[in-house]
Design a protein around this motif. Structure first.
Motif, short mmCIF file in Angstrom:
data_model
loop_
_atom_site.label_atom_id
_atom_site.label_comp_id
_atom_site.label_asym_id
_atom_site.label_seq_id
_atom_site.Cartn_x
_atom_site.Cartn_y
_atom_site.Cartn_z
N ARG A 204 57.04 32.44 80.14
CA ARG A 204 55.96 32.06 79.27
C ARG A 204 55.16 33.29 78.86
NH1 ARG A 204 52.89 26.77 80.82
NH2 ARG A 204 55.17 25.92 80.37
N GLY A 205 54.61 33.24 77.53
CA GLY A 205 53.87 34.41 77.32
C GLY A 205 54.62 35.77 76.62
N LEU A 206 55.86 35.90 77.01
CA LEU A 206 56.49 37.06 76.44
C LEU A 206 57.27 36.91 75.24
CD1 LEU A 206 58.48 38.40 79.56
CD2 LEU A 206 56.38 39.33 78.41
N THR A 207 57.23 35.70 74.52
CA THR A 207 57.60 35.41 73.41
C THR A 207 56.55 35.46 72.34
OG1 THR A 207 57.17 32.99 73.48
CG2 THR A 207 59.42 33.49 74.02
N ASP A 208 55.37 35.91 72.53
CA ASP A 208 54.46 36.46 71.88
C ASP A 208 54.07 37.80 71.46
OD1 ASP A 208 53.80 33.62 71.85
OD2 ASP A 208 52.45 33.84 73.39
N ARG A 209 53.78 38.15 70.15
CA ARG A 209 53.26 39.51 70.02
C ARG A 209 52.47 40.26 71.15
NH1 ARG A 209 52.14 42.21 64.93
NH2 ARG A 209 52.39 40.23 63.67
N PRO A 210 52.66 41.52 71.62
CA PRO A 210 52.05 41.83 72.78
C PRO A 210 50.60 42.18 71.86
CG PRO A 210 54.01 42.85 72.75
CD PRO A 210 54.19 41.95 71.69
N PRO A 211 49.50 42.00 72.79
CA PRO A 211 48.19 42.04 72.00
C PRO A 211 47.83 43.36 71.52
CG PRO A 211 47.96 40.71 74.08
CD PRO A 211 49.16 41.13 73.91
N HIS A 212 48.39 44.25 72.19
CA HIS A 212 47.95 45.83 71.81
C HIS A 212 49.05 46.12 70.59
CE1 HIS A 212 51.43 46.22 74.61
NE2 HIS A 212 51.42 47.66 74.03
N LEU A 213 49.68 45.44 70.22
CA LEU A 213 50.36 45.68 69.09
C LEU A 213 50.13 45.28 67.71
CD1 LEU A 213 53.88 45.98 70.85
CD2 LEU A 213 52.32 47.93 70.08
N GLY A 214 48.88 44.63 67.88
CA GLY A 214 48.41 43.69 66.56
C GLY A 214 48.55 44.14 65.32
N ALA A 215 48.26 45.56 65.32
CA ALA A 215 48.67 46.26 64.11
C ALA A 215 49.76 46.39 63.65
CB ALA A 215 47.64 47.39 63.85
N VAL A 216 51.06 46.04 64.31
CA VAL A 216 52.25 46.47 64.08
C VAL A 216 52.91 45.32 63.23
CG1 VAL A 216 54.64 46.88 64.89
CG2 VAL A 216 52.66 48.07 66.14
N GLN A 272 69.33 42.43 56.57
CA GLN A 272 68.09 41.19 57.01
C GLN A 272 68.17 41.29 58.64
OE1 GLN A 272 69.83 38.03 54.66
NE2 GLN A 272 67.60 37.82 53.59
N LEU A 273 68.80 41.89 59.27
CA LEU A 273 68.98 41.87 60.55
C LEU A 273 68.54 43.37 61.34
CD1 LEU A 273 72.13 39.72 61.55
CD2 LEU A 273 69.59 39.09 61.61
N THR A 274 68.35 44.19 60.48
CA THR A 274 67.97 45.59 60.72
C THR A 274 66.25 45.70 60.63
OG1 THR A 274 69.78 46.75 60.10
CG2 THR A 274 68.09 48.19 60.21
N LEU A 275 65.72 45.84 61.72
CA LEU A 275 64.25 45.76 61.74
C LEU A 275 63.66 47.03 62.06
CD1 LEU A 275 63.95 42.35 63.98
CD2 LEU A 275 64.40 42.40 61.48
N LEU A 276 62.53 46.93 61.32
CA LEU A 276 61.64 48.28 61.41
C LEU A 276 60.03 47.79 61.88
CD1 LEU A 276 63.38 48.57 58.46
CD2 LEU A 276 63.00 50.99 59.06
N ALA A 277 59.73 48.58 62.79
CA ALA A 277 58.24 48.23 63.10
C ALA A 277 57.43 49.12 62.67
CB ALA A 277 58.28 48.30 64.78
N LEU A 278 56.50 48.99 61.77
CA LEU A 278 55.59 49.73 61.07
C LEU A 278 54.17 49.58 61.49
CD1 LEU A 278 57.40 49.66 57.73
CD2 LEU A 278 57.50 51.36 59.15
N THR A 279 53.27 50.45 61.45
CA THR A 279 51.84 50.59 61.37
C THR A 279 51.27 51.51 60.44
OG1 THR A 279 49.99 50.39 62.63
CG2 THR A 279 51.72 51.74 63.55
N GLU A 280 50.48 51.03 59.58
CA GLU A 280 50.15 51.84 58.35
C GLU A 280 50.99 52.86 57.74
OE1 GLU A 280 46.67 53.62 60.27
OE2 GLU A 280 45.51 51.76 59.97
N GLY A 281 52.25 52.36 57.55
CA GLY A 281 53.46 53.03 57.03
C GLY A 281 53.92 54.11 57.97
N ARG A 282 53.53 54.06 59.26
CA ARG A 282 54.39 55.00 60.30
C ARG A 282 55.33 53.87 61.12
NH1 ARG A 282 52.47 56.64 65.45
NH2 ARG A 282 50.74 55.46 65.54
N ARG A 307 53.23 55.07 76.34
CA ARG A 307 52.81 53.52 76.65
C ARG A 307 52.15 52.82 75.62
NH1 ARG A 307 53.28 52.40 81.75
NH2 ARG A 307 51.39 50.81 81.39
N ALA A 308 51.77 53.57 74.64
CA ALA A 308 51.09 52.73 73.45
C ALA A 308 52.04 51.82 72.71
CB ALA A 308 50.42 53.85 72.38
N GLN A 309 53.39 52.00 72.96
CA GLN A 309 54.26 50.95 72.39
C GLN A 309 54.75 50.34 73.47
OE1 GLN A 309 53.06 53.53 70.16
NE2 GLN A 309 54.24 54.69 71.13
N ALA A 310 54.36 50.15 74.63
CA ALA A 310 54.96 49.31 75.82
C ALA A 310 55.00 47.82 75.32
CB ALA A 310 54.23 49.14 76.98
#
Length: 366
Positions: A204-216, A272-282, A307-310
């Motif tokens: 429980r709780g691991l299915t949500d977006r990690p809080p520190h990745l809110g901008a991703v 549609q199954l190739t995913l990219l995690a972006l923040t401000e174009g990075r 660790r910022a991407q943990a």
């Protein structure tokens, strides 16, 4: 093991050291046992133990192999990224390709590789493998890896069993492990693929977006924002090389060469199954997924180190599972994970059917 006094000429005393089980847990202390050279793993109930083969003694030197029946043939795919330097066949029904250029870097060694394996006869396979080793030694190679089509950007590894049947799975089967062992090769590395059974048991709780990745923001390749595509190739090149820099046998590629390789992979990946995690174009993370029948196959998962991407890798994996389910996929395969490794640690949350693969090698002392 025991050294038999009446061993036939060329017979070898072989010991197998258990180095890890199929999930990558190292065996404490190692367990020694005698084993048939054709075997690569011992199956015990639902566990698979991997063994490292060591030659402890040789009763007598075997006779030099004959070159009768061997002949050069045209290389396959001469316009590819890394065409073979030579291809040899044996009239008995076997052929291999060899590379001594664009091969993996190993400190203090010049590496050659053998790939493109085809055989219908054991004696012919052994003869052409031995000839390939002699040809690589003549080019100054001091170490050979097999099966490997040039480097790890191409096809490589042998299956240790029947396989899981997904697109892109290594094709050389367990019989090639026996052929290579008869030529003095031993297992150097192994990976596993896992066909997951049942829904993901995320706590429980691991299915949500990690809080520190809110901008991703996670995009699929098909829905990539306008303006990002022009820089995507260079960002993927940088991310993949940063993430894989410490992987065994990694060969760095120049950006143009990597771009050509990526174009070839996009033909098999599902946008549609190739995913990219972006923040401000990075670009921070990448998951390359493809569909094989009714299965999602996750081939590559890489996240920017730090660790910022943990938690980003877990989130990308969970998102890929969700989107695959929405598109009708009924099962998932986590493919070709190094043991031990962070991808395997994520995958082991699920019960699964497991298939192992091995890479073999030896020093060339001709």
């Amino acid at each position: 093991g025991r050294l038999h006094r009446h061993a036939a000429a060329g017979a070898r005393l072989v010991a197998w050291n258990r180095v890890a089980d199929r999930d990558g847990r190292l065996a404490p202390g190692g367990t020694w046992r005698a084993e048939d050279p054709r075997a690569a793993a011992l199956h015990r109930r639902d566990r698979v133990f991997f063994y490292r083969r060591l030659v402890l003694a040789t009763a007598a030197a075997p006779p030099p192999p004959s070159s009768e029946g061997l002949r050069p043939v045209p290389v396959e795919d001469p316009a590819g990224l890394w065409p073979a330097d030579e291809r040899w066949s044996h009239d008995g029904g076997a052929a291999v390709s060899i590379w001594w250029q664009h091969t993996p870097p190993i400190a203090g060694e010049r590496v050659g590789t053998i790939g493109g394996l085809q055989a219908s006869d054991q004696a012919a396979a052994v003869a052409v493998l031995r000839h390939a080793c002699r040809r690589l030694a003549a080019q100054g190679c001091t170490r050979v890896l097999a099966p490997m089509d040039g480097n790890t950007w191409g096809a490589y590894r042998c299956r240790t069993g029947p396989g899981l049947g997904f697109a892109g799975e290594p094709q050389p089967g367990p019989e090639w492990i026996g052929h290579l062992h008869r030529c003095g090769f031993c297992i150097e590395a192994h990976v596993v693929s896992r066909r997951l059974l049942g829904p993901p048991p995320w706590p429980r709780g691991l299915t949500d977006r990690p809080p520190h990745l809110g901008a991703v923001v996670v995009h699929d390749l098909a829905g990539l924002p306008t303006g990002v595509a022009s820089e995507l190739g260079l960002q993927i090149h940088r991310l993949v090389h940063e993430g894989f820099a410490h992987q065994p046998y990694h060969l760095p590629l120049a950006a143009p060469t990597f771009g050509r390789w990526l174009e070839g992979r996009q033909g098999t990946a599902d946008p549609q199954l190739t995913l990219l995690a972006l923040t401000e174009g990075r670009l921070l993370g990448l998951l390359l997924g493809q569909r094989s029948g009714n299965a999602l196959v996750v081939r590559t998962l890489v996240v920017q180190p730090g660790r910022a991407q943990a938690g980003l890798g877990r989130w990308l994996l969970q998102e890929a599972h969700r989107r695959a389910s929405e598109r009708g996929c009924t099962n998932v395969i986590h493919a070709l994970m190094h043991t031990p490794g962070p991808s395997l640690a994520l995958s082991r949350r699920w019960p699964a059917l497991v298939q192992g693969y091995v890479l073999l090698g030896q020093r060339l002392d001709f």
